[in-house]
Design a protein around this motif. Structure first.
Motif, PDB file in Angstrom:
ATOM      1  N   LEU A  95       0.778  -1.242   0.000  1.00 59.75           N
ATOM      2  CA  LEU A  95       0.000   0.000   0.000  1.00 59.75           C
ATOM      3  C   LEU A  95       0.808   1.290   0.000  1.00 59.75           C
ATOM      4  N   ALA A  96       1.846   1.424   0.784  1.00 63.12           N
ATOM      5  CA  ALA A  96       2.618   2.667   0.803  1.00 63.12           C
ATOM      6  C   ALA A  96       3.383   2.813  -0.510  1.00 63.12           C
ATOM      7  N   ASP A  97       3.304   3.995  -1.107  1.00 59.81           N
ATOM      8  CA  ASP A  97       3.957   4.258  -2.393  1.00 59.81           C
ATOM      9  C   ASP A  97       4.684   5.590  -2.351  1.00 59.81           C
ATOM     10  N   VAL A  98       5.695   5.691  -3.199  1.00 61.58           N
ATOM     11  CA  VAL A  98       6.417   6.952  -3.376  1.00 61.58           C
ATOM     12  C   VAL A  98       6.438   7.249  -4.863  1.00 61.58           C
ATOM     13  N   ILE A  99       6.002   8.456  -5.212  1.00 62.82           N
ATOM     14  CA  ILE A  99       6.029   8.904  -6.603  1.00 62.82           C
ATOM     15  C   ILE A  99       7.150   9.926  -6.733  1.00 62.82           C
ATOM     16  N   VAL A 100       8.008   9.718  -7.717  1.00 57.38           N
ATOM     17  CA  VAL A 100       9.091  10.658  -7.999  1.00 57.38           C
ATOM     18  C   VAL A 100       8.876  11.161  -9.425  1.00 57.38           C
ATOM     19  N   TYR A 101       8.844  12.475  -9.577  1.00 63.82           N
ATOM     20  CA  TYR A 101       8.624  13.084 -10.888  1.00 63.82           C
ATOM     21  C   TYR A 101       9.970  13.412 -11.543  1.00 63.82           C
ATOM     22  N   PRO A 102       9.997  13.485 -12.861  1.00 64.49           N
ATOM     23  CA  PRO A 102      11.258  13.782 -13.557  1.00 64.49           C
ATOM     24  C   PRO A 102      11.937  15.075 -13.089  1.00 64.49           C
ATOM     25  N   ASP A 103      11.144  16.049 -12.583  1.00 63.59           N
ATOM     26  CA  ASP A 103      11.747  17.298 -12.114  1.00 63.59           C
ATOM     27  C   ASP A 103      12.267  17.195 -10.680  1.00 63.59           C
ATOM     28  N   GLY A 104      12.169  15.996 -10.070  1.00 65.36           N
ATOM     29  CA  GLY A 104      12.702  15.779  -8.732  1.00 65.36           C
ATOM     30  C   GLY A 104      11.676  15.872  -7.610  1.00 65.36           C
ATOM     31  N   ARG A 105      10.486  16.395  -7.904  1.00 68.87           N
ATOM     32  CA  ARG A 105       9.452  16.428  -6.866  1.00 68.87           C
ATOM     33  C   ARG A 105       9.122  15.003  -6.432  1.00 68.87           C
ATOM     34  N   MET A 106       8.660  14.885  -5.186  1.00 72.43           N
ATOM     35  CA  MET A 106       8.373  13.559  -4.651  1.00 72.43           C
ATOM     36  C   MET A 106       7.122  13.619  -3.787  1.00 72.43           C
ATOM     37  N   GLU A 107       6.338  12.548  -3.810  1.00 75.71           N
ATOM     38  CA  GLU A 107       5.162  12.429  -2.957  1.00 75.71           C
ATOM     39  C   GLU A 107       5.150  11.044  -2.322  1.00 75.71           C
ATOM     40  N   VAL A 108       4.830  10.973  -1.043  1.00 74.72           N
ATOM     41  CA  VAL A 108       4.558   9.705  -0.379  1.00 74.72           C
ATOM     42  C   VAL A 108       3.038   9.605  -0.330  1.00 74.72           C
ATOM     43  N   VAL A 109       2.484   8.491  -0.842  1.00 72.20           N
ATOM     44  CA  VAL A 109       1.028   8.391  -0.970  1.00 72.20           C
ATOM     45  C   VAL A 109       0.504   7.075  -0.388  1.00 72.20           C
ATOM     46  N   ASP A 110      -0.782   7.072  -0.156  1.00 71.63           N
ATOM     47  CA  ASP A 110      -1.563   5.902   0.258  1.00 71.63           C
ATOM     48  C   ASP A 110      -1.278   5.419   1.674  1.00 71.63           C
ATOM     49  N   LEU A 111      -0.720   6.281   2.508  1.00 68.75           N
ATOM     50  CA  LEU A 111      -0.520   5.891   3.900  1.00 68.75           C
ATOM     51  C   LEU A 111      -1.855   5.742   4.621  1.00 68.75           C
ATOM     52  N   ASP A 112      -2.887   6.454   4.145  1.00 71.62           N
ATOM     53  CA  ASP A 112      -4.224   6.292   4.716  1.00 71.62           C
ATOM     54  C   ASP A 112      -4.762   4.883   4.454  1.00 71.62           C
ATOM     55  N   GLU A 113      -4.469   4.340   3.270  1.00 70.66           N
ATOM     56  CA  GLU A 113      -4.877   2.970   2.963  1.00 70.66           C
ATOM     57  C   GLU A 113      -4.117   1.968   3.839  1.00 70.66           C
ATOM     58  N   LEU A 114      -2.856   2.246   4.091  1.00 65.16           N
ATOM     59  CA  LEU A 114      -2.063   1.385   4.960  1.00 65.16           C
ATOM     60  C   LEU A 114      -2.665   1.361   6.365  1.00 65.16           C
ATOM     61  N   ALA A 115      -3.053   2.538   6.881  1.00 69.04           N
ATOM     62  CA  ALA A 115      -3.684   2.621   8.203  1.00 69.04           C
ATOM     63  C   ALA A 115      -5.013   1.864   8.210  1.00 69.04           C
ATOM     64  N   GLU A 116      -5.799   2.026   7.142  1.00 65.63           N
ATOM     65  CA  GLU A 116      -7.075   1.314   7.045  1.00 65.63           C
ATOM     66  C   GLU A 116      -6.862  -0.199   7.037  1.00 65.63           C
ATOM     67  N   ALA A 117      -5.879  -0.656   6.299  1.00 68.06           N
ATOM     68  CA  ALA A 117      -5.584  -2.089   6.238  1.00 68.06           C
ATOM     69  C   ALA A 117      -5.201  -2.623   7.614  1.00 68.06           C
ATOM     70  N   MET A 118      -4.454  -1.837   8.361  1.00 71.30           N
ATOM     71  CA  MET A 118      -4.066  -2.251   9.708  1.00 71.30           C
ATOM     72  C   MET A 118      -5.293  -2.282  10.625  1.00 71.30           C
ATOM     73  N   GLU A 119      -6.112  -1.241  10.559  1.00 72.54           N
ATOM     74  CA  GLU A 119      -7.313  -1.164  11.401  1.00 72.54           C
ATOM     75  C   GLU A 119      -8.293  -2.299  11.107  1.00 72.54           C
ATOM     76  N   ARG A 120      -8.371  -2.705   9.857  1.00 69.95           N
ATOM     77  CA  ARG A 120      -9.314  -3.758   9.452  1.00 69.95           C
ATOM     78  C   ARG A 120      -8.677  -5.158   9.488  1.00 69.95           C
ATOM     79  N   ASP A 121      -7.446  -5.246  10.027  1.00 65.81           N
ATOM     80  CA  ASP A 121      -6.718  -6.515  10.121  1.00 65.81           C
ATOM     81  C   ASP A 121      -6.551  -7.189   8.761  1.00 65.81           C
ATOM     82  N   LEU A 122      -6.305  -6.382   7.733  1.00 67.42           N
ATOM     83  CA  LEU A 122      -6.077  -6.906   6.387  1.00 67.42           C
ATOM     84  C   LEU A 122      -4.599  -7.204   6.139  1.00 67.42           C
ATOM     85  N   ILE A 123      -3.737  -6.636   6.987  1.00 68.65           N
ATOM     86  CA  ILE A 123      -2.304  -6.923   6.915  1.00 68.65           C
ATOM     87  C   ILE A 123      -1.834  -7.379   8.291  1.00 68.65           C
ATOM     88  N   THR A 124      -0.779  -8.153   8.278  1.00 68.57           N
ATOM     89  CA  THR A 124      -0.240  -8.658   9.539  1.00 68.57           C
ATOM     90  C   THR A 124       0.725  -7.637  10.142  1.00 68.57           C
TER      91      THR A 124
END
Length: 159
Positions: A95-124
């Motif tokens: 679930l956790a992802d990092v997007i890197v753009y050609p100009d060097g910008r970066m985003e960390v994304v989908d940490l909310d999905e990671l938290a949801e997966a943990m809360e719903r016991d979908l990941i160990t």
């Protein structure tokens, strides 16, 4: 092990897809390199290449627009499961992802999905720990200016 078949397993939504059209370009004990077309038509990008870092829990993909121009680098935090009997590799997206753009910008994304997966016991607990360690490793590589090391396997093959 010689990988012949790839599967992509997602936690949210729950699915496992056979990547039957992905082409395995190269593989060794450290990485597996593929090139691919999008599974479903997308307006943003149409094709790309990926390097699965088998010891690091990271998949780095280069995504290209229809005209062949580079859109972005997409880094998935993943876990790998091999099946020696059929030569398959199942790649579970943690679930956790990092997007890197050609100009060097970066985003960390989908940490909310990671938290949801943990809360719903979908990941160990082990998967969560592995995800956070691999994410930290990837971010350290990027922050230290060494992202090109992860791209070199794709660049070397002209992908």
């Amino acid at each position: 092990m010689n990988i012949k078949t790839l599967y992509r397993k997602r936690i949210i939504p729950s699915e496992c897809i056979h990547l039957k059209d992905d082409i395995i370009v190269e593989q060794n004990k450290e990485c597996l390199i593929t090139k691919w077309e999008t599974l479903n038509p997308k307006t943003e990008f149409s094709h790309g290449s990926s390097c699965y870092f088998l010891q690091e829990g990271i998949k780095v993909s280069k995504m290209y627009r229809q005209d062949g121009s580079l859109l972005r680098f997409y880094c998935d935090i993943v876990e790998f499961e091999t099946d020696e009997t059929d030569g398959s590799l199942t790649v579970t997206d943690l679930l956790a992802d990092v997007i890197v753009y050609p100009d060097g910008r970066m985003e960390v994304v989908d940490l909310d999905e990671l938290a949801e997966a943990m809360e719903r016991d979908l990941i160990t607990k082990k998967q969560m720990s592995s995800c956070l360690r691999s994410l930290n490793h990837l971010l350290s590589v990027i922050y230290r200016g060494n992202f090109n090391r992860l791209l070199s396997c794709l660049d070397r093959l002209g992908l």
